[in-house]
Motif scaffolding. Structure first.
Motif, mmCIF file in Angstrom:
data_model
loop_
_atom_site.group_PDB
_atom_site.id
_atom_site.type_symbol
_atom_site.label_atom_id
_atom_site.label_comp_id
_atom_site.label_asym_id
_atom_site.label_seq_id
_atom_site.Cartn_x
_atom_site.Cartn_y
_atom_site.Cartn_z
ATOM 1 N N ALA A 59 -7.363 -0.411 4.135
ATOM 2 C CA ALA A 59 -8.266 0.131 5.151
ATOM 3 C C ALA A 59 -8.726 -0.984 6.088
ATOM 4 O O ALA A 59 -8.762 -0.805 7.317
ATOM 5 C CB ALA A 59 -9.460 0.803 4.488
ATOM 6 N N VAL A 60 -9.038 -2.142 5.505
ATOM 7 C CA VAL A 60 -9.465 -3.285 6.315
ATOM 8 C C VAL A 60 -8.305 -3.774 7.182
ATOM 9 O O VAL A 60 -8.472 -4.041 8.374
ATOM 10 C CB VAL A 60 -9.976 -4.430 5.413
ATOM 11 C CG1 VAL A 60 -10.246 -5.684 6.237
ATOM 12 C CG2 VAL A 60 -11.239 -4.003 4.678
ATOM 13 N N SER A 61 -7.122 -3.880 6.574
ATOM 14 C CA SER A 61 -5.951 -4.348 7.319
ATOM 15 C C SER A 61 -5.616 -3.396 8.462
ATOM 16 O O SER A 61 -5.269 -3.823 9.569
ATOM 17 C CB SER A 61 -4.737 -4.475 6.389
ATOM 18 O OG SER A 61 -4.920 -5.508 5.441
ATOM 19 N N TYR A 62 -5.731 -2.090 8.191
ATOM 20 C CA TYR A 62 -5.416 -1.125 9.234
ATOM 21 C C TYR A 62 -6.386 -1.258 10.412
ATOM 22 O O TYR A 62 -5.972 -1.209 11.579
ATOM 23 C CB TYR A 62 -5.463 0.309 8.712
ATOM 24 C CG TYR A 62 -5.332 1.312 9.837
ATOM 25 C CD1 TYR A 62 -4.092 1.572 10.410
ATOM 26 C CD2 TYR A 62 -6.454 1.921 10.381
ATOM 27 C CE1 TYR A 62 -3.979 2.435 11.486
ATOM 28 C CE2 TYR A 62 -6.345 2.784 11.456
ATOM 29 C CZ TYR A 62 -5.108 3.035 12.000
ATOM 30 O OH TYR A 62 -4.997 3.875 13.082
ATOM 31 N N LYS A 63 -7.665 -1.442 10.113
ATOM 32 C CA LYS A 63 -8.656 -1.570 11.182
ATOM 33 C C LYS A 63 -8.359 -2.798 12.045
ATOM 34 O O LYS A 63 -8.490 -2.757 13.269
ATOM 35 C CB LYS A 63 -10.059 -1.640 10.593
ATOM 36 C CG LYS A 63 -10.512 -0.319 9.974
ATOM 37 C CD LYS A 63 -11.833 -0.452 9.246
ATOM 38 C CE LYS A 63 -12.220 0.869 8.572
ATOM 39 N NZ LYS A 63 -13.460 0.756 7.765
ATOM 40 N N ARG A 64 -7.950 -3.888 11.394
ATOM 41 C CA ARG A 64 -7.590 -5.094 12.149
ATOM 42 C C ARG A 64 -6.327 -4.851 12.982
ATOM 43 O O ARG A 64 -6.241 -5.290 14.133
ATOM 44 C CB ARG A 64 -7.381 -6.263 11.187
ATOM 45 C CG ARG A 64 -8.641 -6.744 10.496
ATOM 46 C CD ARG A 64 -8.304 -7.832 9.484
ATOM 47 N NE ARG A 64 -7.643 -8.958 10.131
ATOM 48 C CZ ARG A 64 -6.916 -9.856 9.473
ATOM 49 N NH1 ARG A 64 -6.741 -9.731 8.155
ATOM 50 N NH2 ARG A 64 -6.351 -10.868 10.114
ATOM 51 N N ALA A 65 -5.353 -4.157 12.390
ATOM 52 C CA ALA A 65 -4.120 -3.855 13.119
ATOM 53 C C ALA A 65 -4.421 -2.936 14.302
ATOM 54 O O ALA A 65 -3.823 -3.078 15.371
ATOM 55 C CB ALA A 65 -3.098 -3.216 12.183
ATOM 56 N N SER A 140 7.641 -2.980 -4.823
ATOM 57 C CA SER A 140 8.775 -2.264 -4.226
ATOM 58 C C SER A 140 8.455 -1.785 -2.811
ATOM 59 O O SER A 140 9.361 -1.487 -2.035
ATOM 60 C CB SER A 140 9.179 -1.075 -5.105
ATOM 61 O OG SER A 140 8.201 -0.043 -5.054
ATOM 62 N N LEU A 141 7.161 -1.727 -2.468
ATOM 63 C CA LEU A 141 6.788 -1.325 -1.113
ATOM 64 C C LEU A 141 7.308 -2.320 -0.078
ATOM 65 O O LEU A 141 7.505 -1.970 1.092
ATOM 66 C CB LEU A 141 5.256 -1.227 -0.985
ATOM 67 C CG LEU A 141 4.550 -0.115 -1.761
ATOM 68 C CD1 LEU A 141 3.043 -0.270 -1.621
ATOM 69 C CD2 LEU A 141 4.992 1.250 -1.268
ATOM 70 N N SER A 192 1.406 1.830 11.242
ATOM 71 C CA SER A 192 2.150 2.950 10.659
ATOM 72 C C SER A 192 2.646 2.599 9.262
ATOM 73 O O SER A 192 2.615 3.437 8.350
ATOM 74 C CB SER A 192 3.335 3.320 11.561
ATOM 75 O OG SER A 192 2.888 3.721 12.837
ATOM 76 N N THR A 193 3.087 1.352 9.082
ATOM 77 C CA THR A 193 3.554 0.906 7.766
ATOM 78 C C THR A 193 2.426 0.935 6.744
ATOM 79 O O THR A 193 2.607 1.377 5.604
ATOM 80 C CB THR A 193 4.128 -0.518 7.858
ATOM 81 O OG1 THR A 193 5.288 -0.512 8.691
ATOM 82 C CG2 THR A 193 4.510 -1.058 6.482
ATOM 83 N N LEU A 194 1.249 0.476 7.135
ATOM 84 C CA LEU A 194 0.109 0.451 6.215
ATOM 85 C C LEU A 194 -0.284 1.858 5.767
ATOM 86 O O LEU A 194 -0.562 2.085 4.584
ATOM 87 C CB LEU A 194 -1.081 -0.243 6.881
ATOM 88 C CG LEU A 194 -0.940 -1.749 7.114
ATOM 89 C CD1 LEU A 194 -2.071 -2.254 8.003
ATOM 90 C CD2 LEU A 194 -0.934 -2.500 5.784
ATOM 91 N N GLN A 198 -0.015 3.492 2.038
ATOM 92 C CA GLN A 198 -1.172 4.132 1.412
ATOM 93 C C GLN A 198 -0.798 5.499 0.858
ATOM 94 O O GLN A 198 -1.179 5.854 -0.266
ATOM 95 C CB GLN A 198 -2.304 4.282 2.429
ATOM 96 C CG GLN A 198 -3.506 5.061 1.885
ATOM 97 C CD GLN A 198 -4.550 5.307 2.939
ATOM 98 O OE1 GLN A 198 -5.509 4.567 3.040
ATOM 99 N NE2 GLN A 198 -4.373 6.349 3.747
ATOM 100 N N SER A 199 -0.026 6.264 1.632
ATOM 101 C CA SER A 199 0.395 7.585 1.167
ATOM 102 C C SER A 199 1.263 7.490 -0.082
ATOM 103 O O SER A 199 1.102 8.273 -1.031
ATOM 104 C CB SER A 199 1.164 8.316 2.273
ATOM 105 O OG SER A 199 0.345 8.531 3.402
#
Length: 217
Positions: A59-65, A140-141, A192-194, A198-199
Motif C-alpha cells: 500500500a505504501v509502495s503503491y502510494k509512492r508509485a 515466485s511473484l 499495476s504490478t503492485l 496484491q491480488s
C-alpha cells in the motif's frame, strides 16, 4: 507558418492523443485507488506481522508509485508539447529537437529511477524475518520479472531530417503515437504490478485457509 514543416491538422491530431492519454492515466489511477484495500492485520506472532507487512508495504509502495505517475504525467504533457513544437520546426531549427530530447530523457529517466527504487525496496520488505514464515509464493511473484521490463532507457522521438518532410515514411501521428504509448507503459508498469501482486497474495492466503477447495482439484 511558412517556417513550420507540419500542418495544423497534424498538430491537432497529435495533441488530441496526448489529452486522451492523460485522461486515461487519471482513469486508471482512480480505478486503482478503489482496488487498493488493505486486509485487516493477521493475528499471531512474528509470522503474522510479516504477512501483514506483505500488504501494508505494498500500500505504501503503491502510494509512492502513484505520486511518481502523477509527476510523470506532468512531464509527459510538457514533453509532448515541446517535442511537437520541435518536430514541426525541425526544418528551420534542427538542433532544437536534440536539446529538448536530452532534457526530456533526463526527466523521464528520473521518474523511471524512482519507480526502480520503489520496486527494489518492496522486494526487501517482502523478505521473511524467519525461515518458518517464508512463503515460496512470494518469491515466485518476482521470478523472471526484471524492472523496468525493457531496461533503463526511455523512448525517443525520431524526427525526420530537415528537408524530408514530416510525412516521410512514418509520419508525425505514428511517430508520436508510438512514443506516447511507450511512455504510458513506463508510467503504469509499477503501480499495476503492485496491485496485481496484491491480488495474487490475497488469493494465496484465501485458499491457504481452504485446502479442500475445488481450486486445487
Amino acid at each position: 507558418s511558412n517556417r513550420s514543416c507540419c500542418t495544423g491538422e497534424e498538430m491537432a491530431s497529435v495533441w488530441e492523443k496526448v489529452e486522451d492519454i492523460l485522461q486515461f492515466i487519471q482513469r486508471v489511477l482512480n480505478d486503482q485507488k478503489r482496488e487498493l484495500q488493505e486486509p485487516p492485520p493477521f493475528e499471531g506472532g512474528v509470522c503474522a506481522e510479516y504477512h501483514t507487512r506483505l500488504f501494508s508495504s505494498r500500500a505504501v509502495s503503491y502510494k509512492r508509485a502513484r505520486e511518481a505517475v502523477e509527476k510523470g504525467a506532468e512531464i509527459l504533457q510538457g514533453a509532448a508539447l515541446h517535442f511537437l513544437c520541435a518536430a514541426c520546426f525541425a526544418c528551420s531549427v534542427p538542433l532544437k529537437t536534440a536539446q529538448i530530447d536530452d532534457y526530456i530523457r533526463r526527466a523521464l529517466l528520473s521518474v523511471q529511477d524512482t519507480m526502480g527504487a520503489i520496486f527494489s525496496e518492496q522486494r526487501l520488505a517482502d523478505a521473511s524475518p524467519d525461515a518458518a514464515c517464508e512463503l515460496s509464493y512470494v518469491e515466485s511473484l518476482y521470478a523472471g520479472v526484471p524492472f523496468p521490463a525493457w531496461g533503463r532507457f526511455v523512448p525517443e522521438i525520431v524526427v525526420p531530417p530537415a528537408g524530408s518532410g514530416l510525412a516521410g515514411s512514418i509520419g508525425l501521428n505514428t511517430t508520436f503515437a508510438e512514443w506516447l504509448d511507450r511512455v504510458l507503459a513506463l508510467l503504469l508498469e509499477l503501480p499495476s504490478t503492485l496491485l496485481f501482486q496484491q491480488s495474487l497474495l490475497q488469493l494465496s492466503f484465501f485458499y491457504a485457509e481452504r485446502p479442500d477447495s475445488d481450486a486445487f482439484a
